[in-house]
Write a protein that holds these residues in place. Sequence first.
Motif, PDB file in Angstrom:
ATOM      1  N   TYR A 245      34.776  75.923  10.752  1.00 44.96           N
ATOM      2  CA  TYR A 245      35.296  75.539   9.428  1.00 44.96           C
ATOM      3  C   TYR A 245      35.900  74.361   9.024  1.00 44.96           C
ATOM      4  O   TYR A 245      36.250  73.679   9.836  1.00 44.96           O
ATOM      5  N   ASP A 246      35.862  74.161   7.738  1.00 46.97           N
ATOM      6  CA  ASP A 246      36.435  72.853   7.352  1.00 46.97           C
ATOM      7  C   ASP A 246      37.849  73.073   6.745  1.00 46.97           C
ATOM      8  O   ASP A 246      38.063  73.912   5.970  1.00 46.97           O
ATOM      9  N   VAL A 247      38.794  72.033   7.151  1.00 46.79           N
ATOM     10  CA  VAL A 247      40.144  72.089   6.777  1.00 46.79           C
ATOM     11  C   VAL A 247      40.441  71.159   5.666  1.00 46.79           C
ATOM     12  O   VAL A 247      41.405  71.343   5.019  1.00 46.79           O
ATOM     13  N   GLY A 248      39.425  70.301   5.196  1.00 44.84           N
ATOM     14  CA  GLY A 248      39.683  69.446   4.458  1.00 44.84           C
ATOM     15  C   GLY A 248      39.677  69.834   2.958  1.00 44.84           C
ATOM     16  O   GLY A 248      39.166  71.405   2.750  1.00 44.84           O
ATOM     17  N   ALA A 249      39.610  69.098   2.119  1.00 40.51           N
ATOM     18  CA  ALA A 249      39.824  69.421   0.363  1.00 40.51           C
ATOM     19  C   ALA A 249      38.680  69.898  -0.087  1.00 40.51           C
ATOM     20  O   ALA A 249      38.357  70.846  -0.927  1.00 40.51           O
ATOM     21  N   SER A 250      37.230  69.583   0.616  1.00 36.34           N
ATOM     22  CA  SER A 250      35.889  70.068   0.309  1.00 36.34           C
ATOM     23  C   SER A 250      35.128  70.296   1.309  1.00 36.34           C
ATOM     24  O   SER A 250      34.792  69.479   2.105  1.00 36.34           O
ATOM     25  N   ALA A 251      34.744  71.762   1.369  1.00 36.52           N
ATOM     26  CA  ALA A 251      33.905  72.382   2.449  1.00 36.52           C
ATOM     27  C   ALA A 251      32.423  71.649   1.997  1.00 36.52           C
ATOM     28  O   ALA A 251      31.696  71.716   3.142  1.00 36.52           O
TER      29      ALA A 251
ATOM     30  N   ILE B 161      31.380  76.467   7.496  1.00 33.21           N
ATOM     31  CA  ILE B 161      30.202  75.474   7.314  1.00 33.21           C
ATOM     32  C   ILE B 161      29.241  75.781   8.234  1.00 33.21           C
ATOM     33  O   ILE B 161      29.406  76.200   9.125  1.00 33.21           O
ATOM     34  N   GLU B 162      28.084  75.259   7.556  1.00 29.96           N
ATOM     35  CA  GLU B 162      26.791  75.619   8.498  1.00 29.96           C
ATOM     36  C   GLU B 162      26.772  75.115   9.836  1.00 29.96           C
ATOM     37  O   GLU B 162      26.510  75.945  10.731  1.00 29.96           O
ATOM     38  N   ASN B 163      26.941  73.802   9.981  1.00 33.63           N
ATOM     39  CA  ASN B 163      26.948  73.210  11.370  1.00 33.63           C
ATOM     40  C   ASN B 163      28.010  72.391  11.421  1.00 33.63           C
ATOM     41  O   ASN B 163      28.537  71.564  10.637  1.00 33.63           O
ATOM     42  N   GLY B 164      28.854  72.537  12.635  1.00 29.00           N
ATOM     43  CA  GLY B 164      29.994  71.874  13.227  1.00 29.00           C
ATOM     44  C   GLY B 164      29.636  70.152  13.601  1.00 29.00           C
ATOM     45  O   GLY B 164      28.633  70.093  13.993  1.00 29.00           O
ATOM     46  N   SER B 165      30.701  69.583  13.357  1.00 32.76           N
ATOM     47  CA  SER B 165      30.357  68.010  13.703  1.00 32.76           C
ATOM     48  C   SER B 165      30.481  67.885  15.360  1.00 32.76           C
ATOM     49  O   SER B 165      31.141  68.727  15.916  1.00 32.76           O
ATOM     50  N   GLU B 166      29.979  66.697  15.971  1.00 36.98           N
ATOM     51  CA  GLU B 166      30.198  66.735  17.510  1.00 36.98           C
ATOM     52  C   GLU B 166      31.358  66.078  17.678  1.00 36.98           C
ATOM     53  O   GLU B 166      31.730  66.065  18.781  1.00 36.98           O
ATOM     54  N   VAL B 167      32.556  65.926  16.334  1.00 36.75           N
ATOM     55  CA  VAL B 167      33.622  65.268  16.939  1.00 36.75           C
ATOM     56  C   VAL B 167      34.753  66.169  17.320  1.00 36.75           C
ATOM     57  O   VAL B 167      35.855  65.664  17.512  1.00 36.75           O
ATOM     58  N   LEU B 168      34.580  67.670  17.398  1.00 36.33           N
ATOM     59  CA  LEU B 168      35.347  68.508  17.872  1.00 36.33           C
ATOM     60  C   LEU B 168      36.066  68.215  19.051  1.00 36.33           C
ATOM     61  O   LEU B 168      36.680  68.004  19.891  1.00 36.33           O
TER      62      LEU B 168
END
Length: 75
Positions: A11-17, A68-75
Amino acid sequence: MGGEVRTGQFYDVGASAAVPTDGTQVVLDWIERYGQRTDFLDPPHSAMIHLSGRGAALLTRNLTITSIENGSEVL
């Protein structure tokens, strides 16, 4: 959370997914419903969930997060 959710979903917590940025994502770690862990939840059921990731610090009450479709590797 609304709609269908699954463990491992990002999930994206930012202003724009539409344009997720590093550090604003969370991942759904687990779902607990009636004291039992499950991997999937659909409406109209409710459950306790656990989210983690760098974006977790941005979570507040009544905040809308977007899958979101795919998460980032930075988690």
